[in-house]
Design a protein around this motif. Structure first.
Motif, PDB file in Angstrom:
ATOM      1  N   LEU A 149       8.748 -24.868 -16.762  1.00  6.60           N
ATOM      2  CA  LEU A 149       7.492 -24.341 -16.215  1.00  6.60           C
ATOM      3  C   LEU A 149       6.415 -25.421 -16.173  1.00  6.60           C
ATOM      4  O   LEU A 149       5.619 -25.488 -15.230  1.00  6.60           O
ATOM      5  CB  LEU A 149       7.028 -23.141 -17.044  1.00  6.60           C
ATOM      6  N   GLU A 153       4.623 -26.836 -12.768  1.00  5.02           N
ATOM      7  CA  GLU A 153       3.162 -26.842 -12.631  1.00  5.02           C
ATOM      8  C   GLU A 153       2.644 -28.246 -12.321  1.00  5.02           C
ATOM      9  O   GLU A 153       1.755 -28.421 -11.481  1.00  5.02           O
ATOM     10  CB  GLU A 153       2.506 -26.317 -13.915  1.00  5.02           C
ATOM     11  N   LYS A 180      11.218 -16.172 -14.449  1.00  7.81           N
ATOM     12  CA  LYS A 180       9.931 -16.849 -14.634  1.00  7.81           C
ATOM     13  C   LYS A 180       9.857 -18.117 -13.787  1.00  7.81           C
ATOM     14  O   LYS A 180       8.812 -18.429 -13.204  1.00  7.81           O
ATOM     15  CB  LYS A 180       9.713 -17.192 -16.114  1.00  7.81           C
ATOM     16  N   ALA A 184       7.344 -18.879 -10.679  1.00  9.34           N
ATOM     17  CA  ALA A 184       6.416 -20.007 -10.809  1.00  9.34           C
ATOM     18  C   ALA A 184       6.593 -21.041  -9.703  1.00  9.34           C
ATOM     19  O   ALA A 184       5.676 -21.818  -9.430  1.00  9.34           O
ATOM     20  CB  ALA A 184       6.608 -20.681 -12.167  1.00  9.34           C
TER      21      ALA A 184
END
Length: 359
Positions: A149, A153, A180, A184
């Motif tokens: 993640l 990002e 997830k 994302a």
């Protein structure tokens, strides 16, 4: 060993290409071939004759035509493709991976994937000039949720690959973590289900939740590694854009007809997959009793094992007539690891004996 390229020719070839290693295929003549996750079962003599007659009647003088659409429709039914989705064919999954990178090659584009994983994700990025972002798995070969993640990002990748199950670790990842990552991801997420015939779960029933997810499969592990048919399913509008970079006539009439024949006899291949899943369980059970060997749970037709000395074990097995894959240098997490293909009962017995004697 290849001779050096003359300078006048070397200047024409990209420097990064000159520094690359070609995809290596191990010589296997005279060996029990258990290094490439192939289905060890051949067609029965009757089906061989039927297929031979059918291929002999194919119009080899014509380019592939409407029969390709027939194959796409058959694969869509086989995979349970939902409404509003389309299917694209590739000359194996490798070509589809290259085409996705080509279609997404815009300034600043990048590809992200967990590592260790399938080598073609990184290779497609390099050849197309995209940045490749590897994210290490945990020591137990699970997705590192925080690292994945964070990398998404930070880098905002155009494409995220998630092999389900993974190669060479053979495991399915936690579905909550997968979801997830999918949510994302700012770009495409490609769920690579090459080993779906052997897996306990599929992402196919979840692709309708998203418009940026592509599901990729192959008929190689179905039992047609020599036929080279890969396919990708996704929202029609998305697949239509990627399909624009696909070469015309990329699937031959012979490959197409062989794939249609196999789908018409799907029960034969489903029974083979069931037998390989049974053999996988027996192989895992016996591996667990070998001292010094650690085997990881598998949802594919391969098993990852760690041994005290991978090079010694690999060479010892090869010397005893069994060829497996030494993956110990592919990634630091794979130190002293071998990848074993699940074969027939007889092949697995030979594989176990060779491994035990080579430790």
């Amino acid at each position: 060993m290849n001779a050096p390229l003359p300078q006048r020719l070397a200047r024409l070839i990209r420097q990064d290409v000159q520094g690359m290693h070609a995809y290596a295929v191990q010589p296997s003549i005279g060996l029990v071939k258990l290094d490439a996750m192939e289905n060890p079962h051949r067609l029965s003599p009757q089906l061989q004759r039927e297929l031979g007659e059918r291929l002999g009647a194919v119009a080899l003088n014509r380019y592939p035509g409407e029969r390709i659409d027939t194959l796409k429709q058959a694969l869509a039914r086989h995979a349970g493709m939902p409404e509003g989705f389309s299917l694209m064919l590739g000359n194996g999954s490798d070509e589809i991976i290259s085409l996705i990178a080509m279609a997404c090659d815009v300034p600043g584009a990048s590809i992200l994937a967990p590592m260790p994983g399938f080598v073609m994700y990184a290779m497609s990025a390099q050849l197309q000039g995209l940045k490749f972002i590897p994210v290490d798995l945990t020591p137990d070969f699970e997705l590192d949720e925080r690292a994945m993640l964070s990398a998404i990002e930070q880098h905002q990748p155009s494409i995220v690959y998630l092999a389900y199950p993974n190669n060479p670790t053979a495991n399915l990842w936690d579905d909550a973590v997968v979801e997830k990552i999918v949510q994302a991801a700012p770009g495409l997420v490609v769920i690579d289900e090459a080993y779906q015939p052997f897996a306990s779960r599929t992402y196919a029933d979840r692709i309708t939740r998203h418009d940026h997810v592509l599901l990729m499969r192959t008929m190689s592990k179905f039992g047609l590694a020599g036929v080279r048919i890969g396919y990708m399913i996704g929202r029609s509008a998305l697949v239509a854009q990627i399909d624009k970079v696909r070469p015309p006539y990329n699937v031959s009439v012979l490959n197409c007809e062989a794939a249609l024949f196999a789908l018409e006899h799907a029960k034969v291949f489903e029974d083979q997959a069931a037998e390989l899943r049974r053999q996988r369980g027996l192989l895992l059970e016996r591996l667990s009793k070998l001292p010094g060997v650690k085997a990881w749970r598998s949802d594919a037709n391969m098993i990852l094992v760690r041994v005290p000395d991978a090079t010694q074990a690999f060479e010892g097995m090869k010397g005893r007539g069994v060829l497996v894959k030494n993956v110990s240098r592919m990634h630091p997490l794979l130190a002293q690891c071998l990848r074993l293909t699940v074969g027939t009962a007889e092949e697995n017995a030979q594989q176990l004996k060779a491994l035990q004697e080579s430790l």
